[in-house]
Design a protein around this motif. Sequence first.
Motif, PDB file in Angstrom:
ATOM      1  N   ILE A 113       0.873  -1.014  -0.070  1.00  0.00           N
ATOM      2  CA  ILE A 113      -0.145  -0.141  -0.015  1.00  0.00           C
ATOM      3  C   ILE A 113       0.836   1.221  -0.128  1.00  0.00           C
ATOM      4  CG2 ILE A 113      -0.257   0.016   2.545  1.00  0.00           C
ATOM      5  CD1 ILE A 113      -3.104   1.095   1.960  1.00  0.00           C
ATOM      6  N   THR A 114       0.277   2.177  -0.770  1.00  0.00           N
ATOM      7  CA  THR A 114       1.045   3.403  -0.916  1.00  0.00           C
ATOM      8  C   THR A 114       0.220   4.581   0.079  1.00  0.00           C
ATOM      9  OG1 THR A 114       2.091   3.012  -2.664  1.00  0.00           O
ATOM     10  CG2 THR A 114       2.107   5.541  -2.290  1.00  0.00           C
ATOM     11  N   PRO A 115       0.819   5.065   0.887  1.00  0.00           N
ATOM     12  CA  PRO A 115      -0.126   6.262   1.791  1.00  0.00           C
ATOM     13  C   PRO A 115      -0.647   7.297   0.944  1.00  0.00           C
ATOM     14  CG  PRO A 115       1.948   5.584   3.265  1.00  0.00           C
ATOM     15  CD  PRO A 115       2.084   5.139   1.521  1.00  0.00           C
ATOM     16  N   PRO A 116      -1.865   7.812   1.225  1.00  0.00           N
ATOM     17  CA  PRO A 116      -2.507   9.048   0.317  1.00  0.00           C
ATOM     18  C   PRO A 116      -1.196   9.990   0.278  1.00  0.00           C
ATOM     19  CG  PRO A 116      -3.989   8.249   1.892  1.00  0.00           C
ATOM     20  CD  PRO A 116      -2.729   7.675   2.294  1.00  0.00           C
ATOM     21  N   GLN A 175      -9.324  13.344  10.967  1.00  0.00           N
ATOM     22  CA  GLN A 175      -8.919  13.786   9.585  1.00  0.00           C
ATOM     23  C   GLN A 175      -8.026  15.022   9.494  1.00  0.00           C
ATOM     24  OE1 GLN A 175     -11.523  13.078   6.360  1.00  0.00           O
ATOM     25  NE2 GLN A 175     -13.272  12.841   7.502  1.00  0.00           N
ATOM     26  N   GLN A 176      -7.886  15.854  10.605  1.00  0.00           N
ATOM     27  CA  GLN A 176      -6.937  17.121  10.795  1.00  0.00           C
ATOM     28  C   GLN A 176      -5.732  16.486  10.968  1.00  0.00           C
ATOM     29  OE1 GLN A 176      -8.534  19.945  13.505  1.00  0.00           O
ATOM     30  NE2 GLN A 176      -6.662  21.149  13.116  1.00  0.00           N
ATOM     31  N   LYS A 177      -5.727  15.582  12.019  1.00  0.00           N
ATOM     32  CA  LYS A 177      -4.283  14.760  12.456  1.00  0.00           C
ATOM     33  C   LYS A 177      -3.779  14.027  11.094  1.00  0.00           C
ATOM     34  CE  LYS A 177      -5.420  14.695  17.163  1.00  0.00           C
ATOM     35  NZ  LYS A 177      -5.463  13.826  18.437  1.00  0.00           N
ATOM     36  N   MET A 178      -4.351  13.256  10.224  1.00  0.00           N
ATOM     37  CA  MET A 178      -3.996  12.506   9.286  1.00  0.00           C
ATOM     38  C   MET A 178      -3.518  13.388   8.088  1.00  0.00           C
ATOM     39  SD  MET A 178      -7.371  10.022   9.081  1.00  0.00           S
ATOM     40  CE  MET A 178      -6.907   9.192   7.596  1.00  0.00           C
ATOM     41  N   ARG A 181      -0.007  14.697   9.093  1.00  0.00           N
ATOM     42  CA  ARG A 181       0.900  13.466   8.754  1.00  0.00           C
ATOM     43  C   ARG A 181       1.249  13.715   7.213  1.00  0.00           C
ATOM     44  NH1 ARG A 181      -2.304  10.085  11.766  1.00  0.00           N
ATOM     45  NH2 ARG A 181      -2.865   8.829  10.122  1.00  0.00           N
ATOM     46  N   TRP A 182       0.282  13.854   6.421  1.00  0.00           N
ATOM     47  CA  TRP A 182       0.522  13.813   4.985  1.00  0.00           C
ATOM     48  C   TRP A 182       1.127  15.211   4.426  1.00  0.00           C
ATOM     49  CZ3 TRP A 182      -4.964  11.831   4.291  1.00  0.00           C
ATOM     50  CH2 TRP A 182      -5.116  10.375   4.873  1.00  0.00           C
ATOM     51  N   GLY A 183       1.296  16.163   5.407  1.00  0.00           N
ATOM     52  CA  GLY A 183       2.303  17.265   4.958  1.00  0.00           C
ATOM     53  C   GLY A 183       1.172  18.494   4.739  1.00  0.00           C
ATOM     54  N   ALA A 184      -0.045  18.486   5.196  1.00  0.00           N
ATOM     55  CA  ALA A 184      -0.947  19.664   4.861  1.00  0.00           C
ATOM     56  C   ALA A 184      -1.701  19.794   6.308  1.00  0.00           C
ATOM     57  CB  ALA A 184      -1.954  19.088   3.665  1.00  0.00           C
ATOM     58  N   LYS A 185      -1.716  21.320   6.500  1.00  0.00           N
ATOM     59  CA  LYS A 185      -2.489  21.757   7.574  1.00  0.00           C
ATOM     60  C   LYS A 185      -3.971  22.144   7.105  1.00  0.00           C
ATOM     61  CE  LYS A 185       1.477  22.819  10.380  1.00  0.00           C
ATOM     62  NZ  LYS A 185       2.300  23.908  10.987  1.00  0.00           N
TER      63      LYS A 185
END
Length: 481
Positions: A113-116, A175-178, A181-185
Amino acid sequence: MPPTYDELRRENDLLKQQIAWFKRQLFGGGKSERIDRDQALLALEEMETRQKQMERQEVSYIRSKARQRSKGAIERFEKVPVAETVEIVPEEVKADPDLYEQIGAEETFEIDITPPKIFKRLIRRLKFRHRIERSLPPVVVPAPERPVQGSYASAGLVGWVVLGKYIDHLPLYRQQKMFERWGAKISRQSMADWVQTVAFWLKPLYNHMRQELLESGYVQADETPVRFQDPDNKKGKTSQGFLWVVHSPGLGVVFDWRLSRRHVEATRLLEGFTGLLQTDGYEAYNALVKNAEAIIHLGCWAHARRGFFNARSDHPREASLILGLIGRLYDFEERYRKQGLSPVERARQRKVDQARILKWLKIAITISQNRCLSQSNLGKACSYALARWKCLCRYLHHGEAEIDNNLVENKIRPSAIGKKNWLFIGSPDAGERTAVIYSMLLTCEIHGVDPHAWLPDVLTKAPKTPEKKEQIKLLPHNWQQ
């Protein structure tokens, strides 16, 4: 499709138990004085005749059931695309490749799997000016329309957030925390605004869907409680509202947010409906049907069965007998589904197969009611079933109708799972948004439409399609990618 050996054996065993029970009630020393003895004797004779037929079929039956092999990993992941092929060469071949020739390959696979990934799409709108008429204003393409005007969020991002909340039951703070982690606030408030906008664009489709359901001629209805935060309550406590549900099997589902469970809400929910209405025993629906001659009320055998299931510990013999008879009704329904019977064929076959079982069932319930306390679990179950007996038996004559209300209860289940995660909705207005979004996403599920493809496409097209004719094309069962 003929019955299998196991089905014949189960039915034969059940008939033996039922015959023995009826004989005990009829000939057990004055225990049956409160029932119609002639009617019970007739039912007993029919059951004994049926049991002899089962024995003959069981003796002559050749068991030919093939064992179903469980699906292996290959079948379970056959739709997953191959993104990478890795070839591994033995060390001996690497050392001296001229000494070897390839004769084949052995293959296996692994699932990865590749994370979003959050990415930016740069949109450059080229600007031009007239070479000769310099006084003319520059020429530039207008900014592309987005679901949330003036926002950086694409239809895909907005759709992802909404599906995360309502399909995967992820509260916005998670979802905000996720996203971090993916580089977007992305703030929770921004996502809440997006949810509100999505409900706005889906509301016209929701209205069309509701109208189609009410015109379908057969719906199932139910309701489920949901906590909401009341802005008038200064202490910040939550109050209870309700999601009322209308479901037409094979067509769609519509949730309707109401602040109460009063009888008048059922009337508003089904205003203008005529045809078959299937519900549980809630009195609001009974009151509605009494005032609407064009509505035929069908009962729910799943609710009736539930009472006898709860009575097993106190009255095991009576409850088990009744549950066995109800089980036979469901066995026939499963057989009809496997045979793919049309509504007309199903109604005809129900009368042949199930009418006599319902007759035996009513006698067994009546006997049981006369032999137990009215406030016991068995007594309450018997009273529930007998009070609604006509409604419970009407499905026999309507092949398009189901035997129970389980399909609509299954549609409520995602909201129940969601409640465990987000605990309550933010306000009464948020209840309506929840109803609209759940309705459209669960209708996608009914029609096998991928919501991750449908929702972004609809959010892109909805602002450009104010006409009713074009909006109807965006409904899940009409949608084409």
